[in-house]
Design an enzyme around this catalytic site. Sequence first.
Site, PDB file in Angstrom:
ATOM      1  N   LYS A 116      13.712  -4.942   7.720  1.00 34.15           N
ATOM      2  CA  LYS A 116      13.842  -6.104   6.831  1.00 34.15           C
ATOM      3  C   LYS A 116      15.133  -6.879   7.037  1.00 34.15           C
ATOM      4  O   LYS A 116      15.224  -8.056   6.693  1.00 34.15           O
ATOM      5  CB  LYS A 116      13.726  -5.670   5.363  1.00 34.15           C
ATOM      6  CG  LYS A 116      12.305  -5.284   4.990  1.00 34.15           C
ATOM      7  CD  LYS A 116      12.149  -5.123   3.498  1.00 34.15           C
ATOM      8  CE  LYS A 116      10.703  -4.822   3.142  1.00 34.15           C
ATOM      9  NZ  LYS A 116      10.536  -4.405   1.766  1.00 34.15           N
ATOM     10  N   LYS A 197       1.457  -2.034  10.113  1.00 35.20           N
ATOM     11  CA  LYS A 197       0.782  -1.661   8.861  1.00 35.20           C
ATOM     12  C   LYS A 197       0.341  -2.917   8.102  1.00 35.20           C
ATOM     13  O   LYS A 197       0.973  -3.981   8.231  1.00 35.20           O
ATOM     14  CB  LYS A 197       1.679  -0.772   7.999  1.00 35.20           C
ATOM     15  CG  LYS A 197       2.825  -1.497   7.353  1.00 35.20           C
ATOM     16  CD  LYS A 197       3.499  -0.670   6.267  1.00 35.20           C
ATOM     17  CE  LYS A 197       4.585  -1.511   5.630  1.00 35.20           C
ATOM     18  NZ  LYS A 197       5.253  -0.975   4.496  1.00 35.20           N
ATOM     19  N   LYS A 200       1.922  -6.809   2.392  1.00 37.81           N
ATOM     20  CA  LYS A 200       1.756  -7.883   1.408  1.00 37.81           C
ATOM     21  C   LYS A 200       2.374  -9.172   1.904  1.00 37.81           C
ATOM     22  O   LYS A 200       2.013 -10.250   1.473  1.00 37.81           O
ATOM     23  CB  LYS A 200       2.480  -7.510   0.113  1.00 37.81           C
ATOM     24  CG  LYS A 200       1.919  -6.340  -0.629  1.00 37.81           C
ATOM     25  CD  LYS A 200       2.848  -6.029  -1.808  1.00 37.81           C
ATOM     26  CE  LYS A 200       2.600  -4.662  -2.366  1.00 37.81           C
ATOM     27  NZ  LYS A 200       3.755  -4.113  -3.072  1.00 37.81           N
TER      28      LYS A 200
HETATM   29  P1  TYM Z   1       4.982  -0.986  -2.010  1.00 39.74           P
HETATM   30  O1  TYM Z   1       4.942  -1.844  -3.224  1.00 39.74           O
HETATM   31  O2  TYM Z   1       5.329  -1.617  -0.716  1.00 39.74           O
HETATM   32  O3  TYM Z   1       3.594  -0.272  -1.812  1.00 39.74           O
HETATM   33  C1  TYM Z   1       2.959   0.406  -2.886  1.00 39.74           C
HETATM   34  C2  TYM Z   1       2.282   1.652  -2.366  1.00 39.74           C
HETATM   35  O4  TYM Z   1       1.329   1.311  -1.358  1.00 39.74           O
HETATM   36  C3  TYM Z   1       1.580   2.084  -0.179  1.00 39.74           C
HETATM   37  N1  TYM Z   1       1.245   1.258   1.001  1.00 39.74           N
HETATM   38  C4  TYM Z   1       0.358   1.605   1.929  1.00 39.74           C
HETATM   39  N2  TYM Z   1      -0.421   2.685   2.066  1.00 39.74           N
HETATM   40  C5  TYM Z   1      -1.243   2.715   3.130  1.00 39.74           C
HETATM   41  N3  TYM Z   1      -1.333   1.725   4.059  1.00 39.74           N
HETATM   42  C6  TYM Z   1      -0.549   0.620   3.951  1.00 39.74           C
HETATM   43  N4  TYM Z   1      -0.663  -0.362   4.843  1.00 39.74           N
HETATM   44  C7  TYM Z   1       0.336   0.520   2.853  1.00 39.74           C
HETATM   45  N5  TYM Z   1       1.220  -0.418   2.449  1.00 39.74           N
HETATM   46  C8  TYM Z   1       1.770   0.051   1.311  1.00 39.74           C
HETATM   47  C9  TYM Z   1       3.053   2.418  -0.223  1.00 39.74           C
HETATM   48  O5  TYM Z   1       3.345   3.559   0.552  1.00 39.74           O
HETATM   49  C10 TYM Z   1       3.262   2.642  -1.697  1.00 39.74           C
HETATM   50  O6  TYM Z   1       2.906   3.957  -2.050  1.00 39.74           O
HETATM   51  N6  TYM Z   1       9.335   1.401  -2.435  1.00 39.74           N
HETATM   52  C11 TYM Z   1       7.958   1.383  -2.863  1.00 39.74           C
HETATM   53  C12 TYM Z   1       7.792   1.257  -4.368  1.00 39.74           C
HETATM   54  C13 TYM Z   1       8.553   2.269  -5.152  1.00 39.74           C
HETATM   55  C14 TYM Z   1       8.205   3.612  -5.356  1.00 39.74           C
HETATM   56  C15 TYM Z   1       9.220   4.151  -6.191  1.00 39.74           C
HETATM   57  C16 TYM Z   1       7.160   4.419  -4.896  1.00 39.74           C
HETATM   58  C17 TYM Z   1       9.708   2.015  -5.838  1.00 39.74           C
HETATM   59  N7  TYM Z   1      10.096   3.172  -6.474  1.00 39.74           N
HETATM   60  C18 TYM Z   1       9.219   5.487  -6.581  1.00 39.74           C
HETATM   61  C19 TYM Z   1       7.152   5.748  -5.302  1.00 39.74           C
HETATM   62  C20 TYM Z   1       8.153   6.273  -6.123  1.00 39.74           C
HETATM   63  C21 TYM Z   1       7.274   0.182  -2.241  1.00 39.74           C
HETATM   64  O7  TYM Z   1       7.888  -0.769  -1.862  1.00 39.74           O
HETATM   65  O8  TYM Z   1       5.917   0.270  -2.265  1.00 39.74           O
END
Ligand code: TYM
Length: 331
Positions: A116, A197, A200
């Site tokens: 990023k 991957k 969003k």
């Molecule tokens: P975020 O918002 O990017 O994504 C949310 C969840 O979706 C999963 N994910 C995917 N799984 C499979 N294939 C993909 N292409 C894919 N893209 C996203 C992510 O692994 C995630 O589980 N940092 C985290 C949010 C967060 C969090 C936490 C998660 C903040 N604090 C504490 C767990 C525990 C994030 O940006 O997820």
Amino acid sequence: MRIFSGVQPTGNIHIGNYLGALRQFVELQDEAVPGGRAEPFYCVVDLHAITVPKDPAQLRENNLDVAALYLAVGIDPKKSTVFIQSDVPGHAELAWVLMCNTYTGELSRMTQFKEKSRGNESAPAGLFTYPVLMASDILLYDSDVVPVGHDQKQHIELCRDVAIRVNNRFGDVFVVPEGRFLKEGARVMSLDNPLAKMSKSAENQLSRISLLDDEAKIRKAIMKSTTDSEGSIRYDLENKPGVTNLINIYSALSGLSVEAVERKYEGVGYGAFKNDLAEVAIDALTPIKKRFDEIRPSEELKAVLRDGAERANEIAARTMARVKGYFGLGK
Ligand code: TYM
């Protein structure tokens, strides 16, 4: 057994988020554990979202969208605590304490930060310390299990390392959590480039299927998805990443095993397979979209978030009192 997970309110919640994370959230809320049921906390992590500039009005809408999607996919507020991160001050408070116990070298090795901030000399400090806020989210609730997609693995490892480091100094301050990853769905790839991957933020709308997409968009994205010239529906991650990704999505959305999908489509061409996959995706997502449309404008959503924040604040305050005690903070 405490469960914690979060999703960023950035709009465009897609089937990668659903298959890697949200689907697990729903399953886990019914997981029987000795002494009762698991106790899940599902958070809309808006403090994480502002590591890159966001339009304030849009962010607030996105918060409510993600909260409504949580309920629409089947998270039951009677079983799970659903809340917005910034409604619980403990997240930012504990993050500071953890930051003082995390090394800058560890944060420099985080691949998401490297990706990023690439080419950006003035990346915000929040982007750098983001994984510490994530560790804070998890440790604040004494979480045992963290259901996430594969891309969060490194962040979970960091969280464990920091928790163990603090515990080595003081004793049992934190519960050391485990990540939980699904086999199919933990890594959903982009439809236009199966080596990246599904994300969003990708510019090409056709690279993803968002949970709220209409039927025409779902069909178009799947029909245009990248495959190869071999013409057979065969799971082969190395040589056929596009087809393999589509098989994975088919399997995860339909409940058929990968082998069953391969068998069903033996000798069938890509066009027919993609047509069927589009129908599978539409069948899976239509009920979610319908429930979302009911929940999103409802007063019930606001009540769920109010109750959720109250419950989350109770637990967070207890953890913070304990942490302050160990570190000698306050009176
Ligand atoms: P975020 O918002 O990017 O994504 C949310 C969840 O979706 C999963 N994910 C995917 N799984 C499979 N294939 C993909 N292409 C894919 N893209 C996203 C992510 O692994 C995630 O589980 N940092 C985290 C949010 C967060 C969090 C936490 C998660 C903040 N604090 C504490 C767990 C525990 C994030 O940006 O997820």
